[in-house]
Every structure is written in C-alpha cells, then in structure tokens.
Design an enzyme around this catalytic site. Sequence first.
Site, PDB file in Angstrom:
ATOM      1  N   LYS A  76       2.042  -3.457   6.638  1.00 42.83           N
ATOM      2  CA  LYS A  76       2.462  -3.645   5.236  1.00 42.83           C
ATOM      3  C   LYS A  76       3.973  -3.414   5.104  1.00 42.83           C
ATOM      4  CE  LYS A  76      -1.521  -4.717   3.529  1.00 42.83           C
ATOM      5  NZ  LYS A  76      -1.761  -6.002   2.868  1.00 42.83           N
ATOM      6  N   SER A 135       0.832  -1.199   0.000  1.00 40.13           N
ATOM      7  CA  SER A 135       0.000   0.000   0.000  1.00 40.13           C
ATOM      8  C   SER A 135       0.868   1.250   0.000  1.00 40.13           C
ATOM      9  CB  SER A 135      -0.851  -0.023   1.265  1.00 40.13           C
ATOM     10  OG  SER A 135      -1.419   1.229   1.498  1.00 40.13           O
ATOM     11  N   TYR A 155      -1.889   0.026  10.303  1.00 41.57           N
ATOM     12  CA  TYR A 155      -2.136  -0.658   9.028  1.00 41.57           C
ATOM     13  C   TYR A 155      -0.903  -0.547   8.121  1.00 41.57           C
ATOM     14  CZ  TYR A 155      -3.596  -1.339   4.242  1.00 41.57           C
ATOM     15  OH  TYR A 155      -3.634  -1.755   2.938  1.00 41.57           O
TER      16      TYR A 155
END
Length: 331
Positions: free
Chosen positions: A147, A119, A143
């Site tokens: 990643k 991302s 989040y």
Amino acid sequence: MRKKRVFVTGGAGYIGSHVVKLLGEEGYEVLTYDNLSTGHRWAVLAGDLVVGDILDREKLLEVIKSFKPDAVIHFAALIVVPESVSRPLKYYRTNVVGTLNLLEAMKKAGVSFFVFSSSAAVYGNPEEIPIGEEHPLRPINPYGETKATVERILRDIKLSGDPFRWVSLRYFNVAGADPGGKIGFAYPDPTHLIIRALKTAKGELKRLEIYGTDYPTPDGTCIRDYIHVEDLARAHILALEYLLEGGESDAFNCGYGRGFSVREVVDAVKRISGVDFEVAERERRPGDPPALVAKSEKIRKVMGWTPQFDDLELIIKTGWEWEKRLTSRKS
Ligand code: UDP
C-alpha cells in the site's frame, strides 16, 4: 447531462460493494471489475459486473476503453497480513503490479481521477497517537509495504506534473454492514476481531482468542479505531466529488479519531448478541501495534465528511444482523 461514470475494481468485495451500492443510489453509472476470488456476484447491487483480473492487462484496458469512465475507484487487492508475510511475491504482484496495470490503462484511456484504498498499515508502529496523515510511511509487513509503495507511485505522479489526480484513503479498522441488510463481510477464514467475535457468538467458532493482554493500554489489550463500512463508503463518494471539483491529489485518514480495546469490543459483542461465549487469553500476535487511532480532522474539514455511524454498538449491531443472515447465503 450525462451521468458520471465510475469504474470500480473489487466492487464485489466487502468495502467495494458498499461503495458500488452508494454510487448507484447517488446516480452514478457504475461498472464493477472483479475476479470474484473473494467477492460475490450477489454483492454487486448497482451497474454491471465484468469478471476480470487486474493482472490481465489486455482485458483491463479493453474494458476501461469501452466503458469510458470519468473516474476509477480501486479496491481490488489482497488484504490478509499474515499471508502477505508468507507469500510476499503474490502480494506485490497483485497489489503493486495490478495497480500499475490499472494506472497505465487509465493513462491510455485518458481517465484522470483515481481513488485508492490505502490502509493505516502504511504507518507501521506509530510514533504518536492519534496518527496524522503527515506521519512517515513505515510499514512493518508486506501488505502495508504494497500500500505504501502504491502511495509513493501516486506521489511521484503528482510530482511529475501530470494532470492525473488521486485521493488515497487510509482505512483504519473497518467493520459493520449495510444497515439495509443486503451486503456485508463474506470472506472465508476471517481474521478480524469483530467478525471473529460475531462468528463465535453465532457458534461457528468455538472460542474467541484475545491476542495479548499485557500491552501498555488501560486494560492490557490493543486499541483500534473501528469505522463503520457505510461511513467509509460515504468517504469514497466525497473523495470522488472532491476530485471532480478540482481537489488536489492527497491522502486522508478514514477513522473516527477514537479507539476501543479488544476487551471492550468483546464485551459489546456479548451484550448485543446476548451470547456469553468463551474467551481465551493468548500470547501477542506478532506485528500488532498497541494502539492505532486516526487523526480524522483532515477528511472532515476538506471533504465535509460527517460520520453517521460513529457508535460501536451500531457497528456491531449491523454486523450481527448481517452475520445471522449470512448462514443462509451462498455465493
Ligand atoms: N484480535 C484478537 N483476536 C482475534 C482477532 C484480532 O485479539 O481473533 C486483536 C488483534 O490482535 C488486534 C485487534 O484485535 O489487536 C484488531 O485486529 P484485527 O485483525 O481486527 O485488525 P488489525 O488492527 O490487525 O488490522
């Protein structure tokens, strides 16, 4: 020659299902592994579906060993940024431990090609726009951390000299739906701008809130690089081919290299839907960088990626068509 086999985690979800469909059309043999927490059985349009969790190590290994894939594409993950802030352990477990389980299962089963859903959140607040792949990984929420952590694990596997090879695709703002109208975004309580604007146009939400109008951008609202899910799906097929043809492990941005403001998106949704819905201007949402736009030359040059849907109108139109259909669908 035997068809190439691809094992897809999260293949019943929004992006995963578009990739599974394309894999089927391109002649790959596909197996989807999904716990259906947010995905849907009806969204899997090619190959079989095994309902399973990436946190179930035994089942994961057993399914991979019996399918004997040539490659794995890994979508299964938790993706809601605010929830990652309030429930970090849940996010690290699913996104990091779940990926470790998958990488270990691949090693045990002798599978050595891996495409990872990363991302733009790995960049955090970018130092410059557009953002190149060499920009440091400095996420600003759990989040993005999950990643970036997986990307660091992948980097270390590369440094170890293991023949295992991977491609990490760093998605910018994914939107739109299958132009054929069969699949599209279908998660409960969406937080993304285009989906929320479409749901407001449809009357499902009372008004659209714009989070922040005092950003240092031409119209004061945030700028994002919106990419059509179909072009993103194509990038996965190219990444797979790249690996199968001997490409080096590497990370690639998936964006078009241009941005639109929140106001521009809202105006386009109103125009395309023909609904002049209510808009309310609110405070900034914490953690939103003013602008996120990809440098997109690398994937174009190295993989020959040529977008077919680089058009905000088309992105919104396919999303709107899907959103209208969705009313009658049930999982
Ligand atoms: N946004 C907004 N109203 C909404 C949802 C999002 O103003 O109902 C803004 C958000 O603050 C950000 C941009 O739209 O500036 C894109 O947000 P989204 O959640 O779609 O994607 P993100 O860039 O956060 O991954």
